[in-house]
Each structure stands twice: as structure tokens, then as C-alpha cells.
Scaffold this motif. Sequence first.
Motif, mmCIF file in Angstrom:
data_model
loop_
_atom_site.group_PDB
_atom_site.id
_atom_site.type_symbol
_atom_site.label_atom_id
_atom_site.label_comp_id
_atom_site.label_asym_id
_atom_site.label_seq_id
_atom_site.Cartn_x
_atom_site.Cartn_y
_atom_site.Cartn_z
ATOM 1 N N GLY A 7 2.799 10.271 -7.155
ATOM 2 C CA GLY A 7 3.684 10.583 -8.265
ATOM 3 C C GLY A 7 2.908 10.870 -9.544
ATOM 4 O O GLY A 7 3.322 11.697 -10.360
ATOM 5 N N LEU A 8 1.785 10.201 -9.711
ATOM 6 C CA LEU A 8 0.951 10.406 -10.894
ATOM 7 C C LEU A 8 0.226 11.752 -10.836
ATOM 8 O O LEU A 8 0.051 12.419 -11.845
ATOM 9 C CB LEU A 8 -0.077 9.268 -11.012
ATOM 10 N N MET A 9 -0.189 12.141 -9.633
ATOM 11 C CA MET A 9 -0.960 13.372 -9.459
ATOM 12 C C MET A 9 -0.400 14.220 -8.324
ATOM 13 O O MET A 9 -1.054 14.413 -7.297
ATOM 14 C CB MET A 9 -2.420 13.024 -9.190
ATOM 15 N N PRO A 10 0.818 14.750 -8.483
ATOM 16 C CA PRO A 10 1.420 15.514 -7.388
ATOM 17 C C PRO A 10 0.819 16.896 -7.172
ATOM 18 O O PRO A 10 0.931 17.462 -6.095
ATOM 19 C CB PRO A 10 2.890 15.638 -7.815
ATOM 20 N N LEU B 275 0.820 -1.210 0.000
ATOM 21 C CA LEU B 275 0.000 0.000 0.000
ATOM 22 C C LEU B 275 0.858 1.266 0.000
ATOM 23 O O LEU B 275 0.515 2.251 -0.665
ATOM 24 C CB LEU B 275 -0.946 -0.013 1.205
ATOM 25 N N ASP B 276 1.977 1.257 0.720
ATOM 26 C CA ASP B 276 2.849 2.434 0.733
ATOM 27 C C ASP B 276 3.397 2.723 -0.662
ATOM 28 O O ASP B 276 3.460 3.874 -1.094
ATOM 29 C CB ASP B 276 4.002 2.257 1.727
ATOM 30 N N SER B 277 3.792 1.691 -1.364
ATOM 31 C CA SER B 277 4.296 1.857 -2.735
ATOM 32 C C SER B 277 3.180 2.324 -3.665
ATOM 33 O O SER B 277 3.409 3.144 -4.553
ATOM 34 C CB SER B 277 4.884 0.549 -3.260
ATOM 35 N N ALA B 278 1.974 1.809 -3.460
ATOM 36 C CA ALA B 278 0.828 2.234 -4.268
ATOM 37 C C ALA B 278 0.537 3.714 -4.027
ATOM 38 O O ALA B 278 0.274 4.459 -4.966
ATOM 39 C CB ALA B 278 -0.401 1.390 -3.938
ATOM 40 N N GLU B 279 0.614 4.135 -2.772
ATOM 41 C CA GLU B 279 0.384 5.543 -2.451
ATOM 42 C C GLU B 279 1.454 6.421 -3.088
ATOM 43 O O GLU B 279 1.156 7.484 -3.634
ATOM 44 C CB GLU B 279 0.373 5.746 -0.940
ATOM 45 N N GLN B 280 2.686 5.972 -3.065
ATOM 46 C CA GLN B 280 3.782 6.725 -3.681
ATOM 47 C C GLN B 280 3.557 6.863 -5.195
ATOM 48 O O GLN B 280 3.754 7.936 -5.763
ATOM 49 C CB GLN B 280 5.112 6.039 -3.394
ATOM 50 N N ALA B 281 3.129 5.786 -5.838
ATOM 51 C CA ALA B 281 2.837 5.842 -7.271
ATOM 52 C C ALA B 281 1.666 6.776 -7.553
ATOM 53 O O ALA B 281 1.681 7.547 -8.513
ATOM 54 C CB ALA B 281 2.539 4.436 -7.801
#
Length: 95
Positions: A28-31, A19-25
Motif C-alpha cells: 500500500g505504501l509503494m504500489p 506478516l500478511d498485514s505487514a506485506e499489505q501495508a
Amino acid sequence: MASVSFPTDAQAILRAPDLDSAEQAYLGLMPDQAHIDALVRRALGLSRVADAARGYALSMTLVGLRLQELEMDEPCATAHRQTTLRNLRQVYTAV
């Protein structure tokens, strides 16, 4: 203007190992607002192939936003909802 490669970048969220990696992605997609607007424009551009896809894109966007609102207290959710709806209406009108 921000650019996105939605199908590839969005899949990174689903392929993330946790989940942490998913949140980072996701972040990153919508900063920022420019990237969010670019993503919506890209999705709408792709949806013109089939009118139903436009409704699907909007529906999924609204589902995600509503799920987020349910985690907020009511005054915060109301303010968030008004800002979000104003931004969505502007972006969808511009495309």
C-alpha cells in the motif's frame, strides 16, 4: 505525483499484527513506481537535515533490495538489479 506520509505509513508496516498485514501495508505504501519515487524523494528531503541520514536511507534501501535479490535466481536478480539501480540513480540525482 504520488504523495506519501513516510513516517506514519512506514510505521504501519512495523505495527502490523502479522506478516500478511505487514506485506499489505508495504504494498500500500509503494504500489507503483510513482509512489516509490515519491517515498525516496521524501526520505531524501528529510535526510537533508543531517547528511548522515541520506547515507543511512540509501544503505537501508540497498539492504532491502539485496535481501530481495537473494531470493531470486541469478538471471532474474541481475535484471532486477540493473533496473533498480537505474531507477535509484535517477531518483537520487533528481533530488
